[in-house]
Design a protein around this motif. Structure first.
Motif, PDB file in Angstrom:
ATOM      1  N   THR B  21       0.830  -1.203   0.000  1.00  0.00           N
ATOM      2  CA  THR B  21       0.000   0.000   0.000  1.00  0.00           C
ATOM      3  C   THR B  21       0.865   1.254   0.000  1.00  0.00           C
ATOM      4  OG1 THR B  21      -1.694  -1.228   1.171  1.00  0.00           O
ATOM      5  CG2 THR B  21      -1.909   1.149   1.154  1.00  0.00           C
ATOM      6  N   THR B  41      -4.686  -3.899   4.619  1.00  0.00           N
ATOM      7  CA  THR B  41      -5.531  -3.779   3.433  1.00  0.00           C
ATOM      8  C   THR B  41      -6.417  -5.011   3.332  1.00  0.00           C
ATOM      9  OG1 THR B  41      -3.704  -2.647   2.367  1.00  0.00           O
ATOM     10  CG2 THR B  41      -5.494  -3.371   0.948  1.00  0.00           C
ATOM     11  N   ASP B  61      -4.008  -2.221  -5.746  1.00  0.00           N
ATOM     12  CA  ASP B  61      -3.450  -2.599  -4.445  1.00  0.00           C
ATOM     13  C   ASP B  61      -4.309  -3.734  -3.895  1.00  0.00           C
ATOM     14  OD1 ASP B  61      -2.004  -2.644  -2.097  1.00  0.00           O
ATOM     15  OD2 ASP B  61      -3.226  -1.104  -1.139  1.00  0.00           O
TER      16      ASP B  61
HETATM   17 MG   LIG Z   1      -1.781  -2.756   2.379  1.00  0.00          MG
END
Ligand SMILES: [Mg+2]
Ligand SMILES: Nc1nc2c(ncn2[C@@H]2O[C@H](COP(=O)(O)OP(=O)(O)OP(=O)(O)O)[C@@H](O)[C@H]2O)c(=O)[nH]1
Lengths: 89, 623
Positions: B21, B41, B61
């Protein structure tokens, strides 16, 4: 002399090498899945293990160094890892 | 389709906490959440970048994973994105494997697995600054040859190596071959062992152990993970955090309050008496302003959380709390979702995606809203300021801060109790494994801490503008119209729509000590908890113009009994008054049923807790 024990019986400060991953008596889906997960997290035969920390209640969970990574595990899962403990030099 | 025109699609894949990220943010300029623990994430995020030659590239991502053999919902997101299993979405043109250069073994195995997918790949050796600081020697050429993948070294947090990465990706995208189509199959244990041995061989061949290994992490851990000392430190940290939320914020809050008061007086002086003055002073300044005052407290709370997250403490706290959580029947990985819920239940509920077992995930989701989210801070603070004396107890602790701590503790304990009940009554069954990487400690980066705080402040202010402001106009209108009849003796609000509604519903709430003004505040408070504070501000300002510019806490202290104040606090420990959270629960559990179960049990507990608190306080003479 060296001893072979389940990782779940290891105590703080113990060092050793993993000799077996997975509980080869049980072949249910749960045990197989656990074995694969442990392998993916770096618990492979031959990896060096050093038990660094224990929790307060029932000395559980445990934190250890696996090669050069730090990982936390419950003793329940650690029971499916067999290690050869090396006497402290 | 014309490959040259279509923008290349790149997916960032790698182990948790390797800096995907951070790299995504460096590439796209986004501000997605970055923190020093595994599982930050949990959903896919797409961003566009313009490369040097004017083309665009789309970057994806993804949640971190140790393997494509996904086990939990977050890892499924990664697997499906990489394999192109999502409906209407092709697999990425290029995979960027993001690796923590100081921790290569597991990602090497993952890369060997990713190669079977048959997509062009680039390896970003991230955290190269740390590798260099440790004197870690990586033979890049050899590694490149062994893996058959071009390598770029990056420092995502400093945006270093980003351009090299983009050109490497562009070059790799040029080699796009239509031949290889996903030869990936879920590996069994033997295949995993084989890949691990291969990774180990590559590791031995290309990486020499660091000259200055990180010994600091071990030394800090021997303090923070000490079985007794570690728990004491954790408790102290939480205690200091809630004390700080209370005591550090006071001067700033006083400043904002004084400013708003002056603004109210100023506006009242320049606008002609009547409806506009009432709308601006009673509706907007008293209403929205009474929430804005809490910005400093919320920022202080976030400052603590951000610092702990960036330092790497979260995984340690999870370790220390594991046994206690396990005793309550919570999954080992439930800790971080629950801790995130201190900020807001929405990311908390989403973070439960890291939990693989469906039932455990559901349990975590069901109790997450019991954790004291930051939207409760305005409610708690207001009532505490009104009813709890600001005095020092035991020589060091602030009594108001202590009550705040107690409310947080009540949230935590009730979450544990509810999950215990769920486990005992509904889902007796196997305990799920707890395995977690403990990341190396990192010094939080001042700039990124400040950026994060600013983002938090912006979210708070936007909520005030988007949700609270329009609702306050509504509350003001309902409490102003219709005007009282000629010769009315009661305050005007008694004759308004809001007054009628509040009085109609009052009997339901009378047993728990709520008056009709509070009932009016609870209704818009369904949208978000802090709205209730704003609504109280407006209701009391309309009811009595004298108080429009006064401090709301002072007004409440005069109007409510202590028992009522405490019952209101108890109500807010449990009440599920946040539509957004309920929406996310519906989405994440994919069922209306569980959302309604949550609404019912939380309202039930809220009513019960408020009832007991009110009755007990009255019995003790607080009525
Ligand atoms: Mg992440
Ligand atoms: N020193 C240094 N720190 C970095 C670098 N890249 C990332 N970090 C830090 O590493 C931690 C993890 O970064 P993230 O970007 O959240 O990692 P992630 O791979 O997205 O993690 P998950 O979303 O949990 O899979 C954060 O504390 C970052 O600040 C780097 O190049 N150098």
């Amino acid at each position: 002399m060296s001893d072979t024990i389940k990782l779940s019986q290891a105590r703080r400060g113990d060092c050793g090498v993993i000799v077996q991953v997975g509980d080869h008596c049980h072949h249910d889906e749960h045990a197989l899945e656990l074995e694969r997960r442990l392998l993916e997290l770096g618990f492979v035969e031959g990896a060096r293990i050093e038990l660094l920390h224990e929790g307060l209640l029932g000395r559980d969970p445990i934190a250890m160094k696996v090669d050069d990574m730090r990982v936390a595990l419950r003793r329940h899962e650690a029971a499916s890892l067999t290690v050869r403990v090396e006497p402290v030099a | 389709m014309d490959v040259a025109v279509r923008s290349a699609r790149v997916a960032l894949v790698g182990n948790p906490n390797s800096g995907k990220t951070a790299l995504f943010n460096a590439l796209t300029g986004a501000h997605q959440k970055v923190a020093n623990y595994a599982g930050v994430t949990v959903e896919r995020k797409e961003g566009l970048i313009r490369t040097g030659d004017g083309r665009t590239m789309s970057v994806l991502d993804l949640p971190g994973t140790y393997s494509l053999r996904a086990r939990s919902p977050d890892e499924e997101v990664t697997r499906d994105a990489v394999l192109g299993r999502l409906a209407g979405e092709a697999p990425p043109d290029v995979i960027v494997a993001v690796a923590d250069a100081t921790n290569l073994r597991l990602v090497l195995r993952l890369i060997l697995e990713l190669k079977a997918v048959g997509r062009p790949m680039v390896l970003a050796l991230n955290m190269y600054d740390i590798a260099q600081r440790q004197g870690l020697r990586i033979d890049l050429e050899r590694l490149q040859a062994e893996l058959g993948v071009p390598i770029v070294t990056t420092v995502a947090t400093r945006k270093r190596g980003v351009e090299d990465l983009v050109s490497a990706v562009n070059a790799a995208a040029g080699h796009l071959s239509a031949t290889s189509e996903g030869g990936w199959m879920a590996p069994d244990a033997e295949a995993l062992r084989g890949k691990a041995r291969e990774a180990e061989r590559i590791m031995k061949a290309c990486v020499r152990p660091p000259e200055r290994p990180d010994t600091l992490t071990g030394r800090i851990d021997s303090v923070l993970l000490h079985p007794v000392g570690g728990l004491l430190i954790l408790m102290t940290l939480l205690f200091v955090m809630f004390q700080a939320v209370f005591s550090w914020a006071t001067p700033f809050m006083d400043g904002i309050e004084a400013g708003l008061g002056a603004l109210g007086v100023g506006v009242a002086a320049v606008t002609p008496d009547g409806i506009w003055e009432s709308l601006i002073v009673d509706g907007l300044i008293s209403g929205v302003g009474s929430v804005l005052v809490f910005l400093p407290q919320i920022l202080i709370l976030f400052l603590f959380i951000i610092l702990l997250e960036d330092f790497g403490y979260m995984a340690r706290a999870a370790f220390l709390m594991d046994r206690i959580m396990g005793g309550a029947g919570l999954h080992g990985r439930a800790f971080i979702p629950l801790l995130s819920s201190f900020a807001c239940a929405i990311p908390g509920v989403m973070a439960a995606r890291v939990i693989d077992s469906k039932r455990d995930r559901l349990t975590t989701i069901m109790v997450a809203p019991l954790m004291t989210c930051s939207a409760r801070i305005p409610v708690y603070t207001l009532i505490i300021a009104a009813f709890i004396p600001n005095q020092t107890v035991w020589g060091f602790a602030n009594l108001q801060g202590l009550v705040m701590f107690g409310l947080y503790a009540a949230g935590i304990l009730s979450a544990l109790a509810v999950s215990f009940v769920i486990r005992r009554i509904f889902w007796r069954g196997a305990v799920e494994p707890f395995m977690m990487e403990l990341p190396a400690y990192k010094t939080p980066d001042l700039r990124s801490v400040l950026v994060n705080l600013w983002l938090r402040a912006r979210i708070f202010l936007e909520r005030a503008g988007r949700i609270i402001l329009p609702l306050m106009v509504l509350v003001w209108a309902l409490s102003t119209f219709p005007y009282p009849p000629e010769g009315a003796t009661q305050p005007a609000i008694d004759y308004s729509f809001a007054g009628m509604m509040g009085k109609a519903l009052e009997p339901i709430f009378a047993p728990i000590g709520f008056n009709w003004q509070m009932v009016i505040a609870l209704i818009p408070g369904m949208a978000a908890r802090e709205v209730a504070v704003a609504a109280l501000g407006t209701v009391y300002a309309v009811a009595d113009p004298e108080t429009a510019t006064a401090v709301l806490a002072t007004t409440l202290a005069g109007q409510w009994s202590l028992a009522t104040g405490l019952a209101f606090l108890a109500w807010y420990v449990f009440a599920p008054q946040c539509v957004a959270t309920l929406g996310v629960v519906k989405r994440e559990t994919n069922s209306w049923k569980w959302m309604w179960v949550m609404v019912a049990y939380m309202f039930g507990l809220a009513y019960l807790a408020a009832f007991l608190t009110y009755r007990a306080a009255v019995a003790l003479g607080g009525g």
